[in-house]
Design an enzyme around this catalytic site. Structure first.
Site, PDB file in Angstrom:
ATOM      1  N   ILE A  64       0.836  -1.128   0.047  1.00 63.17           N
ATOM      2  CA  ILE A  64       0.040   0.125   0.057  1.00 63.17           C
ATOM      3  C   ILE A  64       0.979   1.380  -0.198  1.00 63.17           C
ATOM      4  O   ILE A  64       1.076   2.023   1.171  1.00 63.17           O
ATOM      5  CB  ILE A  64      -1.072  -0.004   1.169  1.00 63.17           C
ATOM      6  CG1 ILE A  64      -1.782  -1.480   1.547  1.00 63.17           C
ATOM      7  CG2 ILE A  64      -1.981   1.191   1.175  1.00 63.17           C
ATOM      8  CD1 ILE A  64      -2.479  -1.378   2.738  1.00 63.17           C
ATOM      9  N   PRO A  65       1.613   1.502  -1.192  1.00 59.67           N
ATOM     10  CA  PRO A  65       2.229   2.946  -1.173  1.00 59.67           C
ATOM     11  C   PRO A  65       1.350   3.784  -1.021  1.00 59.67           C
ATOM     12  O   PRO A  65       0.466   4.160  -1.574  1.00 59.67           O
ATOM     13  CB  PRO A  65       2.978   2.759  -2.654  1.00 59.67           C
ATOM     14  CG  PRO A  65       2.055   1.617  -3.424  1.00 59.67           C
ATOM     15  CD  PRO A  65       1.523   0.763  -2.325  1.00 59.67           C
ATOM     16  N   HIS A  66       1.936   4.895  -0.131  1.00 62.97           N
ATOM     17  CA  HIS A  66       1.081   6.029   0.311  1.00 62.97           C
ATOM     18  C   HIS A  66       1.938   7.275   0.544  1.00 62.97           C
ATOM     19  O   HIS A  66       3.035   6.956   0.886  1.00 62.97           O
ATOM     20  CB  HIS A  66       0.004   5.446   1.393  1.00 62.97           C
ATOM     21  CG  HIS A  66       0.801   5.161   2.773  1.00 62.97           C
ATOM     22  ND1 HIS A  66       1.227   3.895   2.863  1.00 62.97           N
ATOM     23  CD2 HIS A  66       1.083   6.016   3.762  1.00 62.97           C
ATOM     24  CE1 HIS A  66       1.680   3.804   3.841  1.00 62.97           C
ATOM     25  NE2 HIS A  66       1.585   5.211   4.702  1.00 62.97           N
ATOM     26  N   GLY A  67       1.389   8.491   0.573  1.00 59.22           N
ATOM     27  CA  GLY A  67       2.007   9.657   0.730  1.00 59.22           C
ATOM     28  C   GLY A  67       1.381  10.803   0.760  1.00 59.22           C
ATOM     29  O   GLY A  67      -0.171  10.680   0.478  1.00 59.22           O
ATOM     30  N   LEU A 102      -2.296   5.398  -2.458  1.00 59.94           N
ATOM     31  CA  LEU A 102      -3.144   6.355  -1.670  1.00 59.94           C
ATOM     32  C   LEU A 102      -2.326   7.557  -1.673  1.00 59.94           C
ATOM     33  O   LEU A 102      -1.396   7.650  -1.121  1.00 59.94           O
ATOM     34  CB  LEU A 102      -3.181   5.722  -0.259  1.00 59.94           C
ATOM     35  CG  LEU A 102      -4.338   6.544   0.756  1.00 59.94           C
ATOM     36  CD1 LEU A 102      -4.836   5.605   1.699  1.00 59.94           C
ATOM     37  CD2 LEU A 102      -3.536   7.617   1.250  1.00 59.94           C
TER      38      LEU A 102
END
Length: 152
Positions: A64-67, A102
């Site tokens: 779930i790469p997110h930033g 996300l």
């Protein structure tokens, strides 16, 4: 709020071609950049910086790469499916197949965390994950999400 409030068919990729973490991030951010009007390289930079803090490959075939990024109006989700699996430096050392991207505004901590928690909870369900893995189109992914999507 529901997951489907933040994802569109345009940001769903059911046949990722990337073979490494950077490639997956590049591929996932392309439609998100087009949707938001943000520069792709800036989105990639934010996600790579987050990865340096610790991998967002949570294990069991999921990442779930997110930033958080300036200039985004509201939270945006992307989805990707790799048929071959990609080394995403997951906690269990296994390849990731299911990816949720996300992105949110710098000041949206509460919503960012709620959406992350909701996605993480959904992905604990093996049946749900298998249905996502079998999806062959953006519409099929949306249909799978709609089966479990509820207000959170």
């Amino acid at each position: 709020m529901k997951i489907l409030d933040y994802i569109t068919a345009d940001t769903i990729l059911t046949n990722l071609q990337a073979t490494d973490k950077k490639g997956v991030i590049d591929e996932l951010t392309e439609p998100v950049a087009a949707l938001t009007g943000l520069e792709q390289r800036n989105i990639v930079r934010v996600l790579i910086e987050r990865e340096r803090l610790g991998s967002t490959g949570i294990g069991d075939g999921i990442a779930i790469p997110h930033g958080k990024i300036n200039g985004i109006e509201s939270l945006v989700l992307g989805f990707g499916l790799s048929r071959k699996g990609v080394n995403f430096d997951a906690l269990d050392g296994k390849p990731a197949y299911i990816f949720f991207l996300l992105l949110s505004a710098d000041n949206s901590t509460g919503l960012h965390l709620r959406v992350l928690a909701r996605i993480s909870k959904l992905l604990r369900d093996q049946d749900f994950k298998e249905k996502l893995k079998r999806a062959n189109s953006a519409q099929q992914v949306m249909d799978v999400l709609s089966e479990v999507d509820e207000d959170f």
